[in-house]
Design a protein around this motif. Structure first.
Motif, PDB file in Angstrom:
ATOM      1  N   ALA A  98       0.937  -1.162   0.146  1.00 20.38           N
ATOM      2  CA  ALA A  98       0.041   0.052  -0.496  1.00 20.38           C
ATOM      3  C   ALA A  98       0.642   1.517  -0.042  1.00 20.38           C
ATOM      4  CB  ALA A  98      -0.562  -0.418   1.233  1.00 20.38           C
ATOM      5  N   GLU A  99       1.726   1.194   0.589  1.00 19.29           N
ATOM      6  CA  GLU A  99       2.747   2.200   0.936  1.00 19.29           C
ATOM      7  C   GLU A  99       3.579   2.332  -0.591  1.00 19.29           C
ATOM      8  OE1 GLU A  99       7.154   3.476   2.868  1.00 19.29           O
ATOM      9  OE2 GLU A  99       5.128   1.860   4.320  1.00 19.29           O
ATOM     10  N   ASN A 100       3.411   1.106  -0.514  1.00 19.59           N
ATOM     11  CA  ASN A 100       4.527   1.698  -2.134  1.00 19.59           C
ATOM     12  C   ASN A 100       3.500   2.761  -3.528  1.00 19.59           C
ATOM     13  OD1 ASN A 100       6.584   1.002  -4.187  1.00 19.59           O
ATOM     14  ND2 ASN A 100       5.621  -1.279  -4.901  1.00 19.59           N
ATOM     15  N   ASP A 101       2.259   1.720  -3.752  1.00 18.97           N
ATOM     16  CA  ASP A 101       1.431   2.043  -4.828  1.00 18.97           C
ATOM     17  C   ASP A 101       0.749   3.826  -4.356  1.00 18.97           C
ATOM     18  OD1 ASP A 101       0.138  -0.255  -5.682  1.00 18.97           O
ATOM     19  OD2 ASP A 101      -1.006  -0.600  -4.416  1.00 18.97           O
ATOM     20  N   ALA A 102       1.179   4.019  -3.442  1.00 20.86           N
ATOM     21  CA  ALA A 102       0.904   5.548  -2.710  1.00 20.86           C
ATOM     22  C   ALA A 102       1.956   6.116  -2.907  1.00 20.86           C
ATOM     23  CB  ALA A 102       0.472   5.901  -0.551  1.00 20.86           C
ATOM     24  N   ILE A 103       3.324   5.951  -3.206  1.00 17.74           N
ATOM     25  CA  ILE A 103       4.349   6.686  -3.486  1.00 17.74           C
ATOM     26  C   ILE A 103       4.562   7.039  -5.127  1.00 17.74           C
ATOM     27  CG2 ILE A 103       7.026   6.251  -3.385  1.00 17.74           C
ATOM     28  CD1 ILE A 103       6.957   5.529  -0.343  1.00 17.74           C
ATOM     29  N   GLY A 104       4.214   5.197  -5.400  1.00 19.74           N
ATOM     30  CA  GLY A 104       4.596   5.469  -6.987  1.00 19.74           C
ATOM     31  C   GLY A 104       3.606   6.350  -7.848  1.00 19.74           C
ATOM     32  N   GLN A 105       1.851   6.132  -7.324  1.00 15.35           N
ATOM     33  CA  GLN A 105       1.333   7.612  -7.378  1.00 15.35           C
ATOM     34  C   GLN A 105       1.170   8.858  -7.662  1.00 15.35           C
ATOM     35  OE1 GLN A 105      -3.041   6.899  -5.369  1.00 15.35           O
ATOM     36  NE2 GLN A 105      -3.352   4.966  -6.558  1.00 15.35           N
ATOM     37  N   GLU A 106       2.648   9.329  -6.537  1.00 12.46           N
ATOM     38  CA  GLU A 106       2.688  10.786  -6.105  1.00 12.46           C
ATOM     39  C   GLU A 106       4.028  10.787  -6.983  1.00 12.46           C
ATOM     40  OE1 GLU A 106       5.623  12.868  -2.730  1.00 12.46           O
ATOM     41  OE2 GLU A 106       4.788  11.204  -2.109  1.00 12.46           O
ATOM     42  N   LEU A 107       4.764   9.858  -7.756  1.00 14.51           N
ATOM     43  CA  LEU A 107       5.098   9.945  -8.239  1.00 14.51           C
ATOM     44  C   LEU A 107       4.828  10.091 -10.231  1.00 14.51           C
ATOM     45  CD1 LEU A 107       8.716   7.309  -7.304  1.00 14.51           C
ATOM     46  CD2 LEU A 107       8.280   9.359  -7.387  1.00 14.51           C
TER      47      LEU A 107
END
Length: 139
Positions: A98-107
């Motif tokens: 979930a953290e990875n997905d959130a960071i991916g969307q931010e990037l």
């Protein structure tokens, strides 16, 4: 050096020893006739004078390989046990995903903003070069 790096280094050592052992056995093996349907293998012209050394080398290589495998086992035994069991690990994995997905969307948003800004800079640069070359009158 951390335990994972030590394990990787030990795997590399084991692989190197295995390749050297198999290569040495292949190099030093005498030709053998596999079937009566095949011709006799050619006689070996470069017989090693030191037959004792030839017989001792595979033993040394195999003992080094076994020693390296035992060191690997000792390193694996030194790994810390996971806390909380499989359920805790699965929960941690889902949190990390979930953290990875959130960071991916931010990037992705940052990438889109950077591409938009790059497009604007290129347009301004094109206008500036056109104005400098008097190809286009300023607006």
């Amino acid at each position: 050096m951390d335990i994972i790096s030590q394990l990787q280094e030990q795997v590399n050592t084991i692989a190197s020893l295995a390749f050297n052992t198999f290569g040495s056995l292949q190099r030093d093996a005498l030709p053998v006739q596999l079937s009566p349907n095949y011709p006799e293998p050619p006689a070996v012209s470069n017989v090693v004078d030191d037959a004792a050394n030839l017989a001792e080398q595979p033993k040394l290589l195999s003992s080094a390989l076994v020693k390296a495998a035992k060191q690997f086992d000792a390193l694996v035994s030194a790994l810390p046990l996971s806390e909380g069991g499989e359920e805790a690990q699965l929960k941690r994995i889902s949190e990390l995903q979930a953290e990875n997905d959130a960071i991916g969307q931010e990037l992705q948003k940052q990438l889109e903003a950077a591409e938009k800004e790059l497009k604007q800079v290129r347009e301004l640069f094109s206008q500036a070069t056109d104005n400098c070359l008097n190809l286009k009158k300023p607006d």
